[in-house]
Each structure stands twice: as structure tokens, then as C-alpha cells.
Design an enzyme around this catalytic site. Structure first.
Site, PDB file in Angstrom:
ATOM      1  N   ASP A 153      -3.202  11.907  -6.106  1.00  0.00           N
ATOM      2  CA  ASP A 153      -3.779  13.248  -6.248  1.00  0.00           C
ATOM      3  C   ASP A 153      -4.756  13.410  -5.079  1.00  0.00           C
ATOM      4  O   ASP A 153      -5.764  12.710  -5.007  1.00  0.00           O
ATOM      5  CB  ASP A 153      -4.518  13.335  -7.591  1.00  0.00           C
ATOM      6  CG  ASP A 153      -5.302  14.632  -7.772  1.00  0.00           C
ATOM      7  OD1 ASP A 153      -5.335  15.467  -6.841  1.00  0.00           O
ATOM      8  OD2 ASP A 153      -5.905  14.797  -8.862  1.00  0.00           O
TER       9      ASP A 153
ATOM     10  N   TRP B  45     -10.873  12.942 -12.975  1.00  0.00           N
ATOM     11  CA  TRP B  45      -9.509  13.454 -12.751  1.00  0.00           C
ATOM     12  C   TRP B  45      -8.475  12.343 -12.913  1.00  0.00           C
ATOM     13  O   TRP B  45      -7.390  12.572 -13.447  1.00  0.00           O
ATOM     14  CB  TRP B  45      -9.388  14.122 -11.387  1.00  0.00           C
ATOM     15  CG  TRP B  45     -10.256  15.340 -11.267  1.00  0.00           C
ATOM     16  CD1 TRP B  45     -11.268  15.549 -10.369  1.00  0.00           C
ATOM     17  CD2 TRP B  45     -10.206  16.530 -12.074  1.00  0.00           C
ATOM     18  NE1 TRP B  45     -11.848  16.782 -10.582  1.00  0.00           N
ATOM     19  CE2 TRP B  45     -11.218  17.401 -11.616  1.00  0.00           C
ATOM     20  CE3 TRP B  45      -9.411  16.933 -13.153  1.00  0.00           C
ATOM     21  CZ2 TRP B  45     -11.448  18.658 -12.191  1.00  0.00           C
ATOM     22  CZ3 TRP B  45      -9.642  18.190 -13.731  1.00  0.00           C
ATOM     23  CH2 TRP B  45     -10.647  19.034 -13.246  1.00  0.00           C
TER      24      TRP B  45
ATOM     25  N   LYS C 122      -9.201  23.510  -3.401  1.00  0.00           N
ATOM     26  CA  LYS C 122     -10.350  22.794  -2.849  1.00  0.00           C
ATOM     27  C   LYS C 122     -10.382  22.935  -1.325  1.00  0.00           C
ATOM     28  O   LYS C 122     -11.405  23.252  -0.753  1.00  0.00           O
ATOM     29  CB  LYS C 122     -10.294  21.310  -3.222  1.00  0.00           C
ATOM     30  CG  LYS C 122     -10.035  21.041  -4.709  1.00  0.00           C
ATOM     31  CD  LYS C 122     -11.267  21.301  -5.577  1.00  0.00           C
ATOM     32  CE  LYS C 122     -10.931  21.546  -7.042  1.00  0.00           C
ATOM     33  NZ  LYS C 122     -10.478  20.390  -7.785  1.00  0.00           N
TER      34      LYS C 122
HETATM   35  C1  LIG Z   1     -10.034  20.094  -9.149  1.00  0.00           C
HETATM   36  C2  LIG Z   1      -9.236  18.887  -9.277  1.00  0.00           C
HETATM   37  C3  LIG Z   1      -8.214  18.755 -10.228  1.00  0.00           C
HETATM   38  C4  LIG Z   1      -7.887  19.840 -11.229  1.00  0.00           C
HETATM   39  O1  LIG Z   1      -7.244  20.881 -10.603  1.00  0.00           O
HETATM   40  P1  LIG Z   1      -6.649  22.111 -11.423  1.00  0.00           P
HETATM   41  O2  LIG Z   1      -5.822  22.794 -10.380  1.00  0.00           O
HETATM   42  O3  LIG Z   1      -7.805  22.918 -11.899  1.00  0.00           O
HETATM   43  O4  LIG Z   1      -5.843  21.596 -12.530  1.00  0.00           O
HETATM   44  C5  LIG Z   1      -7.486  17.592 -10.249  1.00  0.00           C
HETATM   45  N1  LIG Z   1      -7.737  16.587  -9.390  1.00  0.00           N
HETATM   46  C6  LIG Z   1      -8.722  16.672  -8.472  1.00  0.00           C
HETATM   47  C7  LIG Z   1      -8.964  15.530  -7.557  1.00  0.00           C
HETATM   48  C8  LIG Z   1      -9.499  17.813  -8.392  1.00  0.00           C
HETATM   49  O5  LIG Z   1     -10.470  17.886  -7.480  1.00  0.00           O
END
Ligand SMILES: *Cc1c(COP(=O)(O)O)cnc(C)c1O
Length: 359
Positions: A170, A100, A194
Site C-alpha cells: 500500500d 492502515w 494523498k
Molecule cells: C489514507 C490511507 C488509506 C485509506 O484510504 P481510503 O482511500 O480512505 O480508503 C489507506 N492506506 C494508507 C497508507 C493511507 O494513507
């Protein structure tokens, strides 16, 4: 019957929240309609989104000089929003701790000079690099991290020394899993699927001075933070139902007496699993002890056939979604906030039995 769901995302939500939403499905609080069916400009919805924001502010202790935005596009769209809104000098430092972070880095490269100042790619992202004295350019606009690496199961337990630069994080897979000092960040954001709610909502907590008209040329109106901030996330139709569920999850956390309690529970759950892994003769945790995530726990047997057998048999026993990410193989148990401790105990009991039968 509900299964034990170890999915990495979209993932388990508190049963209480789902039941409440079910109760309110046809008639939300006497409005005679579902939250899915009401105008985002209605009084009822205004209360929902305002309460959600206030509850999040209370839980996280968000300072007044930070805006809370509810956005769409997933965390992946935000990878572009960060450089579009923040790259004044067209330069930023990225710490690459997994897929990511790498995707965010690659996206940023389309807008300016995105420099990888540290990486753990050399050991399949199984650790967090030392970030105490990085070579961060004087004119970097920000330093970027993915705080919890969903796929590899690592977590920054200490934030990098950004040498005074703004930190962007993030936190998709560790959102609300523990208390955070928001003031240490310039931007905290995450997709909620998540740990917080249903897919389709991104929550961004952004320091106000970063919300300006001074964005990169060509930035779409919708992706300009100022557009969203000026309109309290209601510039256009927001992901109404998703925000409503997030609001319920915030109230659920509040009822558990907040993020300190959440962290204690998460530590307890993770310890059950890591203790077992560290004492097992068959299973092995893949992450350095000091960098282990409380949310995503990858593990292997060291034998691909046995891994596949484990995934198959665990599924038959009602333990779902334990297969590791397609890029790393093995197994991964995601044990987010809403995962009851009994489910982790059931997983360990199953692993114990599997170990006895296969050694
Ligand atoms: C799942 C995830 C993403 C991607 O998320 P989307 O909403 O599908 O774009 C980005 N960063 C992390 C840390 C993730 O776990």
C-alpha cells in the site's frame, strides 16, 4: 487566497494542475462540455485515460508484464481485494507498522489465515521493524506492507526480505514521491488522494500472472481484478474526473523531469523540517531517524496544552491542518509532492517564532 495546506489527505495538489482544470471546466478541448459531463466511452475520454496510463508507465518505468488499473472504493476496499484475488492457499504474512496495515490485516483475516509476522505496535509504530529474516510460512500467498505510514510518519527504506514470496504494498501516501523498482513488487496500490489526485480513485499496478479467474468464491465481479483488467478499467463507469486530474499530475511530474527530481525535492523539503526539529529545544520529531518518512512528519512539544496552542496559532497564521491524527495527538505536517518548498520554510519560520515565544 490559498493557505499553506499540510493536510494528510485529501491533500494539496499542484496549483498549475488546478488552474488548467479550471480553464477546461466548461469546454474541454473544444468538446463543448466538461470532462464531468462526457461519456466514459467517448473518444475524448478514451484519450484521457489512455494517456494517463501511458504517462504513469513512463514515469514509473512499469514493465510490460504489469497491468495498471484505475479503480474505485478507496485503499480500504483494496484491503479486501488483495486476499480475494491472491489467497490461493488462504495464508498470508502481514507486517503491522500502523493503523492502515492493521486494518488491511484485519480485513484479510475474514478470508484466510493472516499472520502478523512483525509489528512495531510496542512503541506506538514509531519505527519500522527489522524485516531481514522474518518467519514467513512456506505456503504464504504473499507478504503485505504499508510502505509509508501516513499517521505515524515512518517509511520502509528497505523492502522486507519476503523469502521469495510476492510483495504487496500500500503506497497511498508515498505514491510517485520517488523512483521505484516495480519488478520488486507483485502489487503496488494506493488511494490517490494523498499524493496524486482527488479522492475516489485507486491506482493498482498488478503483475499479470496474478490476474486470473481463480479468486475466492463469492468475490464480487467488480472486485475481481480480471474483470477490471479485461476491460481496461472501463467495465463500468470509472471515476472519470478523478482519473483526468491524476493524468494532469502525471504530466506535471513528467515536466519536472520525473521521479528522481521529485525525490530530490522531497528530500530537500523534509530536511528543512527534520533539521529544525532535531535542533529545537521545544519541538521533537517522534520517529527514529532511519525510518523517517519524507511525506508525513509528526512532531510534539511534549506538552498537550502547548501542542493545542500551536495548532490554534498556526491555523490563525495561515498554516492549516497541522493537528496530528486523532489516534496519536501532537502535530503532523504532510509535505507531499505538490507542497511548495516555500510552505515548508514558512512552517519552520513559524515554529521558530513559536519556540521563542513559549520557552
Ligand atoms: C489514507 C490511507 C488509506 C485509506 O484510504 P481510503 O482511500 O480512505 O480508503 C489507506 N492506506 C494508507 C497508507 C493511507 O494513507
Amino acid at each position: 487566497m490559498r493557505v499553506y495546506n499540510f493536510s494528510a489527505g485529501p491533500a494539496v495538489l499542484p496549483e498549475e494542475v488546478l488552474k488548467e482544470a479550471a480553464d477546461e471546466m466548461l469546454d474541454y478541448k473544444g468538446t463543448g462540455m466538461s470532462v464531468m459531463e462526457m461519456s466514459h466511452r467517448s473518444k475524448a475520454y478514451d484519450t484521457i485515460i489512455k494517456e494517463a496510463e501511458q504517462d504513469l508507465r513512463d514515469i514509473m518505468n512499469i514493465p510490460d508484464n504489469y497491468k495498471v488499473l484505475f479503480l474505485q472504493g478507496g485503499a480500504s476496499q483494496f484491503f479486501a481485494e488483495v486476499p480475494m484475488n491472491m489467497m490461493k492457499n488462504k495464508k498470508a504474512a502481514y507486517i503491522i507498522t500502523g493503523q492502515w496495515a492493521k486494518k488491511a490485516w484485519q480485513e484479510a483475516k475474514m478470508y484466510g489465515e493472516a499472520i502478523d509476522v512483525a509489528s512495531s505496535a510496542d512503541k506506538t509504530f514509531s519505527y519500522i521493524p527489522d524485516c531481514s529474516d522474518l518467519d514467513i510460512p512456506e505456503d504464504a500467498d504473499y507478504v503485505y506492507i504499508c510502505e509509508n505510514n501516513t499517521i505515524y510518519g515512518t517509511k520502509f527504506w528497505e523492502l522486507p526480505n519476503t523469502k521469495g514470496k510476492d510483495l504487496v504494498a500500500d503506497v497511498s501516501s508515498c505514491f510517485l514521491s520517488e523512483p521505484v523498482d516495480v519488478s520488486k513488487y507483485a502489487v503496488i496500490y494506493g488511494g490517490v488522494q494523498k499524493n496524486v489526485g482527488p479522492a475516489g480513485v485507486v491506482i493498482a499496478i498488478i503483475r499479470e500472472d496474478l490476474i486470473t479467474d481463480d479468486v475466492l468464491p463469492g468475490t464480487p465481479t467488480m472486485l475481481k481484478w480480471k474483470t477490471q483488467a479485461d476491460n481496461d478499467s472501463l467495465y463500468n463507469t470509472p471515476p472519470c474526473y478523478g482519473i483526468y486530474i491524476c493524468g494532469k499530475v502525471f504530466k506535471w511530474i513528467k515536466k519536472m523531469v520525473g521521479l528522481e527530481a521529485m525525490k530530490a525535492l522531497n528530500e530537500k523539503k523534509a530536511a528543512i523540517l527534520y533539521d529544525f526539529l532535531d535542533n529545537s529545544k521545544l519541538f521533537k520529531a517522534t520517529v527514529d531517524k532511519k525510518d523517517r518518512s519524507l511525506m508525513n512528519v509528526p512532531f510534539v512539544t511534549g506538552n498537550e496544552e502547548l501542542d493545542a496552542k500551536f495548532v490554534k496559532e498556526s491555523k490563525a497564521a495561515g498554516l492549516e491542518n497541522l493537528k496530528g491524527h486523532r489516534s496519536v495527538g501532537g502535530m503532523r505536517a504532510s509535505i507531499y509532492n505538490a507542497m511548495p518548498i516555500e510552505c515548508v520554510e514558512a512552517l519552520v519560520a513559524f515554529m521558530n517564532k513559536f519556540e521563542e515565544e513559549n520557552s
